[in-house]
Design an enzyme around this catalytic site. Structure first.
Site, PDB file in Angstrom:
ATOM      1  N   VAL A   1       0.857  -1.177   0.000  1.00 35.58           N
ATOM      2  CA  VAL A   1       0.000   0.000   0.000  1.00 35.58           C
ATOM      3  C   VAL A   1       0.896   1.231   0.000  1.00 35.58           C
ATOM      4  O   VAL A   1       1.860   1.306   0.777  1.00 35.58           O
ATOM      5  CB  VAL A   1      -0.926   0.040   1.231  1.00 35.58           C
ATOM      6  CG1 VAL A   1      -1.826   1.271   1.180  1.00 35.58           C
ATOM      7  CG2 VAL A   1      -1.752  -1.228   1.332  1.00 35.58           C
ATOM      8  N   CYS A   2       0.615   2.172  -0.872  1.00 35.52           N
ATOM      9  CA  CYS A   2       1.307   3.456  -0.908  1.00 35.52           C
ATOM     10  C   CYS A   2       2.822   3.246  -1.005  1.00 35.52           C
ATOM     11  O   CYS A   2       3.300   2.562  -1.898  1.00 35.52           O
ATOM     12  CB  CYS A   2       0.898   4.279   0.316  1.00 35.52           C
ATOM     13  SG  CYS A   2       1.193   6.060   0.161  1.00 35.52           S
ATOM     14  N   GLY A   3       3.596   3.777  -0.047  1.00 35.88           N
ATOM     15  CA  GLY A   3       5.050   3.670  -0.098  1.00 35.88           C
ATOM     16  C   GLY A   3       5.605   2.295   0.194  1.00 35.88           C
ATOM     17  O   GLY A   3       6.823   2.100   0.140  1.00 35.88           O
TER      18      GLY A   3
ATOM     19  N   ALA B   1      -1.979   2.291  -4.661  1.00 43.23           N
ATOM     20  CA  ALA B   1      -1.435   3.639  -4.826  1.00 43.23           C
ATOM     21  C   ALA B   1      -1.441   4.406  -3.499  1.00 43.23           C
ATOM     22  O   ALA B   1      -0.824   3.987  -2.535  1.00 43.23           O
ATOM     23  CB  ALA B   1      -2.201   4.371  -5.916  1.00 43.23           C
TER      24      ALA B   1
ATOM     25  N   THR C   1       2.431   3.235  -6.642  1.00 43.95           N
ATOM     26  CA  THR C   1       2.679   3.783  -5.311  1.00 43.95           C
ATOM     27  C   THR C   1       1.966   5.130  -5.243  1.00 43.95           C
ATOM     28  O   THR C   1       1.220   5.492  -6.158  1.00 43.95           O
ATOM     29  CB  THR C   1       4.190   3.931  -5.050  1.00 43.95           C
ATOM     30  OG1 THR C   1       4.402   4.285  -3.676  1.00 43.95           O
ATOM     31  CG2 THR C   1       4.828   5.000  -5.938  1.00 43.95           C
TER      32      THR C   1
END
Length: 227
Positions: free
Chosen positions: A129-131, A179, A149
Site C-alpha cells: 500500500v502506498c510507499g 497507490a 505507489t
C-alpha cells in the site's frame, strides 16, 4: 489463506489498518477462509507509527513460510522529496520525520531479507500500500516488475528499474500494489475478490459502505494507442 501485514517503525497506520479490517471482515464472511495478523521483522513488539506516536502491536514475526500473502504498508511523516532517499539506517524514528528517511531506515533491518524470501517463494503473494512498494524497490526487488505507489513516488519507482503504473491497484501476478493511502481499502477488497471470489468481496464492500475506484491494471489485453 493466512495474511501477514508488516509493521515497521514509522509505518502509516491507515496503510496497515485499512487492509487489515477489510481482510479480517473477509475472514468472517468466509467462515474463516482468511486469517490475518500484524507482524514485524523483529517479532512481537510495540511498533511506533509515523503519525503522532500512534502505536500498534505486532503479535507475530514476519514468516514467508507461514504466509500466503504479505502486505507491506508505507510510511507516515513529512512528504519531502521522495526522489531523495537517505542511506540505510539514517536517523532514528521520531515524530514528523520525512517519509524518505523512514522508508530508508527499513533497509538496515531484517525486513529486506524477509521480503526477498517472500518475493522468491512460489506460493506467496506480496502486496503493498502506498510507499510499501518503495520499500521493495529500494531493496532491489521490483526491477522489471509493474507496480504503483503514491503519485509523488512514481518517478522513484521508475528510477529503481520498476515499471511504474499510474493506477489505483496494479496486479502483476504474485505482486499486487496499491497507490495512495486510502487505496488499502481497494487493495484489500481486490485481494478478497481474487482469492475468494466476488461475492465475499461484495459483501465486505457493502459492509464498509465503500465502492472501489478505477480499473485494476494488469499487463493483459490490447495495448492502447495514444489519445
Amino acid at each position: 489463506m493466512h495474511i501477514q501485514i508488516v509493521l515497521f517503525d514509522g509505518f502509516d497506520p491507515l496503510d496497515a489498518i485499512a487492509p487489515y479490517e477489510v481482510l479480517y471482515a473477509g475472514g468472517v464472511a468466509s467462515d474463516g477462509a482468511v486469517t490475518v495478523e500484524l507482524v514485524s521483522a523483529q517479532g512481537p513488539r510495540e511498533v511506533i507509527s509515523g503519525t503522532g506516536g500512534l502505536t500498534l502491536r505486532a503479535t507475530g514475526t514476519l514468516d514467508p513460510e507461514r504466509a500466503d500473502i504479505v502486505v507491506v504498508p508505507g510510511a507516515s511523516g513529512r512528504v519531502g522529496d521522495l526522489a531523495e532517499v537517505p542511506e540505510a539506517g539514517a536517523g532514528e524514528c521520531e515524530p514528523d520525520q520525512p517519509i524518505p528517511m523512514l522508508l530508508g531506515r527499513t533497509l538496515s533491518t531484517e525486513l529486506p531479507a524477509l521480503l526477498t524470501q517472500a518475493m522468491q517463494a512460489p506460493d506467496v503473494t506480496v502486496a503493498t500500500v502506498c510507499g510499501g512498494s518503495l520499500v521493495l524497490a529500494m531493496a532491489g526487488l521490483l526491477e522489471g516488475r509493474h507496480a504503483t505507489t503514491h503519485h509523488l513516488g512514481l518517478d522513484l519507482l521508475d528510477a529503481t528499474g520498476a515499471h511504474a503504473v499510474s493506477a489505483r491497484v496494479v496486479d502483476d501476478g504474485d505482486l499486487v500494489t496499491g497507490a495512495g493511502v486510502t487505496s488499502g481499502l481497494d487493495l484489500g477488497l481486490y485481494l478478497l475478490e481474487r482469492e475468494l471470489g466476488p461475492r465475499v468481496a461484495h459483501a465486505v464492500e457493502e459492509l464498509f459502505a465503500h465502492e472501489r475506484r478505477g480499473t485494476v491494471w494488469r499487463a493483459d489485453g490490447l495495448t492502447p494507442t495514444a489519445f
